[in-house]
Design an enzyme around this catalytic site. Structure first.
Site, PDB file in Angstrom:
ATOM      1  N   ASN A  88       0.701  -1.771  -0.013  1.00 41.37           N
ATOM      2  CA  ASN A  88       0.171  -0.234  -0.372  1.00 41.37           C
ATOM      3  C   ASN A  88       0.802   0.942   0.076  1.00 41.37           C
ATOM      4  O   ASN A  88       2.229   1.671   0.532  1.00 41.37           O
ATOM      5  CB  ASN A  88      -1.182   0.056   1.302  1.00 41.37           C
ATOM      6  CG  ASN A  88      -2.017  -1.426   1.452  1.00 41.37           C
ATOM      7  OD1 ASN A  88      -1.798  -1.647   0.199  1.00 41.37           O
ATOM      8  ND2 ASN A  88      -2.666  -1.881   2.169  1.00 41.37           N
ATOM      9  N   ASP A  90      -0.570   4.095   0.967  1.00 46.57           N
ATOM     10  CA  ASP A  90      -1.475   5.357   1.537  1.00 46.57           C
ATOM     11  C   ASP A  90      -0.988   5.893   3.021  1.00 46.57           C
ATOM     12  O   ASP A  90      -1.395   6.506   3.133  1.00 46.57           O
ATOM     13  CB  ASP A  90      -3.159   4.620   2.081  1.00 46.57           C
ATOM     14  CG  ASP A  90      -2.880   3.414   2.621  1.00 46.57           C
ATOM     15  OD1 ASP A  90      -1.952   2.875   3.559  1.00 46.57           O
ATOM     16  OD2 ASP A  90      -3.902   2.466   2.018  1.00 46.57           O
ATOM     17  N   HIS A 105       6.004  -0.528  -2.572  1.00 40.98           N
ATOM     18  CA  HIS A 105       5.310   0.184  -3.765  1.00 40.98           C
ATOM     19  C   HIS A 105       5.409   1.607  -4.016  1.00 40.98           C
ATOM     20  O   HIS A 105       4.713   2.392  -4.531  1.00 40.98           O
ATOM     21  CB  HIS A 105       4.065  -0.573  -4.066  1.00 40.98           C
ATOM     22  CG  HIS A 105       4.049  -1.286  -4.696  1.00 40.98           C
ATOM     23  ND1 HIS A 105       2.498  -2.620  -4.867  1.00 40.98           N
ATOM     24  CD2 HIS A 105       4.454  -2.411  -5.416  1.00 40.98           C
ATOM     25  CE1 HIS A 105       2.587  -3.652  -5.179  1.00 40.98           C
ATOM     26  NE2 HIS A 105       4.594  -3.636  -5.429  1.00 40.98           N
ATOM     27  N   CYS A 116      15.198  17.195 -11.865  1.00 39.66           N
ATOM     28  CA  CYS A 116      16.310  17.489 -10.146  1.00 39.66           C
ATOM     29  C   CYS A 116      16.787  16.117  -9.568  1.00 39.66           C
ATOM     30  O   CYS A 116      17.999  16.263  -8.732  1.00 39.66           O
ATOM     31  CB  CYS A 116      16.657  18.253  -9.826  1.00 39.66           C
ATOM     32  SG  CYS A 116      15.243  19.083  -8.940  1.00 39.66           S
ATOM     33  N   CYS A 137      13.010  23.541  -8.822  1.00 34.21           N
ATOM     34  CA  CYS A 137      13.375  23.617 -10.051  1.00 34.21           C
ATOM     35  C   CYS A 137      12.483  24.081 -10.789  1.00 34.21           C
ATOM     36  O   CYS A 137      13.112  24.337 -11.970  1.00 34.21           O
ATOM     37  CB  CYS A 137      14.822  22.591 -10.853  1.00 34.21           C
ATOM     38  SG  CYS A 137      13.479  21.250 -11.478  1.00 34.21           S
ATOM     39  N   GLY A 174      -5.596  -8.986   2.859  1.00 34.20           N
ATOM     40  CA  GLY A 174      -6.144  -8.077   1.358  1.00 34.20           C
ATOM     41  C   GLY A 174      -5.436  -8.070   0.425  1.00 34.20           C
ATOM     42  O   GLY A 174      -5.225  -6.625  -0.204  1.00 34.20           O
ATOM     43  N   ASN A 200      -8.827 -12.764   3.415  1.00 28.85           N
ATOM     44  CA  ASN A 200      -9.214 -12.135   2.749  1.00 28.85           C
ATOM     45  C   ASN A 200     -10.724 -12.718   2.201  1.00 28.85           C
ATOM     46  O   ASN A 200     -10.871 -13.858   2.442  1.00 28.85           O
ATOM     47  CB  ASN A 200      -8.923 -12.463   1.468  1.00 28.85           C
ATOM     48  CG  ASN A 200      -9.195 -11.759   0.013  1.00 28.85           C
ATOM     49  OD1 ASN A 200     -10.425 -11.589   0.032  1.00 28.85           O
ATOM     50  ND2 ASN A 200      -7.989 -10.756  -0.426  1.00 28.85           N
TER      51      ASN A 200
HETATM   52  P1  NAD Z   1      -4.812  -6.097  -4.565  1.00 28.84           P
HETATM   53  O1  NAD Z   1      -4.242  -6.431  -5.612  1.00 28.84           O
HETATM   54  O2  NAD Z   1      -4.319  -6.151  -3.209  1.00 28.84           O
HETATM   55  O3  NAD Z   1      -7.026  -6.462  -4.300  1.00 28.84           O
HETATM   56  C1  NAD Z   1      -7.348  -6.417  -3.225  1.00 28.84           C
HETATM   57  C2  NAD Z   1      -7.480  -7.514  -2.641  1.00 28.84           C
HETATM   58  O4  NAD Z   1      -8.046  -7.147  -0.938  1.00 28.84           O
HETATM   59  C3  NAD Z   1      -8.429  -8.645  -3.535  1.00 28.84           C
HETATM   60  O5  NAD Z   1      -8.691  -9.504  -2.986  1.00 28.84           O
HETATM   61  C4  NAD Z   1     -10.014  -7.931  -2.506  1.00 28.84           C
HETATM   62  O6  NAD Z   1     -10.326  -9.206  -2.782  1.00 28.84           O
HETATM   63  C5  NAD Z   1      -9.496  -7.955  -1.409  1.00 28.84           C
HETATM   64  N1  NAD Z   1     -10.115  -6.749  -0.005  1.00 28.84           N
HETATM   65  C6  NAD Z   1     -11.119  -6.376  -0.858  1.00 28.84           C
HETATM   66  N2  NAD Z   1     -11.741  -5.871   0.689  1.00 28.84           N
HETATM   67  C7  NAD Z   1     -11.688  -6.064   1.802  1.00 28.84           C
HETATM   68  C8  NAD Z   1     -11.086  -6.645   2.713  1.00 28.84           C
HETATM   69  N3  NAD Z   1     -12.621  -5.666   3.554  1.00 28.84           N
HETATM   70  N4  NAD Z   1     -10.549  -6.825   3.993  1.00 28.84           N
HETATM   71  C9  NAD Z   1      -9.210  -7.638   3.232  1.00 28.84           C
HETATM   72  N5  NAD Z   1      -8.993  -8.129   2.031  1.00 28.84           N
HETATM   73  C10 NAD Z   1     -10.421  -7.352   0.618  1.00 28.84           C
HETATM   74  O7  NAD Z   1      -5.367  -4.584  -5.008  1.00 28.84           O
HETATM   75  P2  NAD Z   1      -5.420  -3.676  -5.715  1.00 28.84           P
HETATM   76  O8  NAD Z   1      -6.262  -2.548  -5.554  1.00 28.84           O
HETATM   77  O9  NAD Z   1      -5.975  -4.939  -6.708  1.00 28.84           O
HETATM   78  O10 NAD Z   1      -4.117  -3.230  -5.972  1.00 28.84           O
HETATM   79  C11 NAD Z   1      -2.298  -3.284  -6.816  1.00 28.84           C
HETATM   80  C12 NAD Z   1      -1.594  -2.196  -6.564  1.00 28.84           C
HETATM   81  O11 NAD Z   1      -2.418  -1.310  -6.097  1.00 28.84           O
HETATM   82  C13 NAD Z   1      -1.537  -2.580  -4.945  1.00 28.84           C
HETATM   83  O12 NAD Z   1       0.260  -2.311  -4.914  1.00 28.84           O
HETATM   84  C14 NAD Z   1      -2.156  -2.200  -4.201  1.00 28.84           C
HETATM   85  O13 NAD Z   1      -1.464  -2.326  -2.462  1.00 28.84           O
HETATM   86  C15 NAD Z   1      -2.040  -1.016  -4.927  1.00 28.84           C
HETATM   87  N6  NAD Z   1      -2.760   0.115  -3.969  1.00 28.84           N
HETATM   88  C16 NAD Z   1      -2.798   0.316  -3.140  1.00 28.84           C
HETATM   89  C17 NAD Z   1      -4.094   1.365  -2.283  1.00 28.84           C
HETATM   90  C18 NAD Z   1      -3.700   1.400  -0.708  1.00 28.84           C
HETATM   91  O14 NAD Z   1      -2.461   2.248  -0.815  1.00 28.84           O
HETATM   92  N7  NAD Z   1      -4.515   2.109  -0.147  1.00 28.84           N
HETATM   93  C19 NAD Z   1      -5.477   0.978  -2.890  1.00 28.84           C
HETATM   94  C20 NAD Z   1      -5.892   0.559  -4.315  1.00 28.84           C
HETATM   95  C21 NAD Z   1      -4.235   0.238  -4.384  1.00 28.84           C
HETATM   96 ZN    ZN Z   2      13.146  19.833  -9.559  1.00 26.85          ZN
END
Ligand code: NAD
Ligand code: ZN
Length: 229
Positions: A88, A90, A105, A116, A137, A174, A200
């Protein structure tokens, strides 16, 4: 017992932050998997920045949930025998209080300049100018996150692999298991003899590998995990 935890977007879903793959992931009918790419940024940096600023506003309003907080508890209990690997961007794990972690990530609150090489924290959720410009810059800046097709930070990845190879329990929370190389880590852990647990609500690519699947949302699933450990 040495415990490594891998988290994905799903752990922040109950904080109100949309994942990419679940419902609510689309923005202006655009697919995040297309927006979060170097090609999208080259073509239209203003559009990609608009999306990131929108995501920042959502994240700024969000609070860590019982899933994030449960992992802080586990870290406090296990100390050096605990490590968190997050995909994540965030920053909610840090805001919850996690300290022993790597961000595979990157982080949405950091930027880097393409002219720069400056890199700095940036907490703005809007910008008078799109795309925003480097404070040093005036050059083009980008979010310091890893986009699809880009390499991961080597030191973070190395730490993650080291934990996957040397833990007794590897917990995936997740994450869909579709984004590599992060999705490779549970396989490495299993191969090295660790038990693998998945939290999950839905079945994923990692489910067949898991010794135990807790089919609950993260807030509830992490509490169950705490009772088990
Ligand atoms: P992901 O591939 O990690 O898939 C999301 C997963 O979360 C799914 O398998 C879904 O079933 C599960 N899920 C949904 N609600 C849930 C809950 N309440 N509890 C537990 N599991 C739950 O993520 P993505 O959205 O396909 O993103 C891919 C890339 O982008 C990754 O690097 C991800 O971390 C990033 N991303 C980050 C954020 C963030 O920082 N919050 C948000 C979106 C995407
Ligand atoms: Zn710069």
């Amino acid at each position: 017992m040495r415990v490594a935890v891998l988290t994905g977007a799903g752990i922040s879903a109950e904080s109100g932050i949309p994942t990419f793959r679940d419902e609510g992931g689309l923005w202006k009918n655009l697919d995040p998997k297309v927006l979060a790419t170097p090609t999208a940024f080259e073509r239209n940096p203003a559009l990609v920045w608009e999306w990131y600023l929108q995501r920042r506003s959502i994240i700024a309003k969000a609070k860590p949930n019982a899933g994030h907080l449960g992992l802080v508890e586990l870290e406090q209990e296990l100390g050096e025998n605990f490590f968190l690997i997050t995909q994540n961007v965030d920053g909610l794990h840090q805001r919850a209080g996690s300290r022993r972690l790597v961000e595979l990530h990157g982080n949405i609150w950091k930027v880097k300049c393409l002219s720069c090489d400056a890199s700095y924290e940036d907490y703005s959720t809007e910008s008078a100018q799109l795309p925003p410009r480097c404070r040093e810059c005036g050059g083009l800046i980008r979010p310091a996150v890893v986009w699809f097709g880009e390499p991961l930070p080597a030191d973070a990845l190395e730490t993650a692999y080291r934990w996957a190879q040397n833990c007794d329990l590897f917990v995936c929370i997740g994450t869909s298991g579709e984004v590599y190389p992060a999705a490779h880590l549970p396989y490495v852990a299993k191969e090295a003899g660790a038990q693998v647990v998945e939290i999950n609500p839905k079945e994923t690519k990692l489910s067949p590998l898991a010794d135990l699947c807790i089919r609950e949302p993260a807030t509830k699933g992490v509490q169950e995990l705490l009772k088990m450990i």
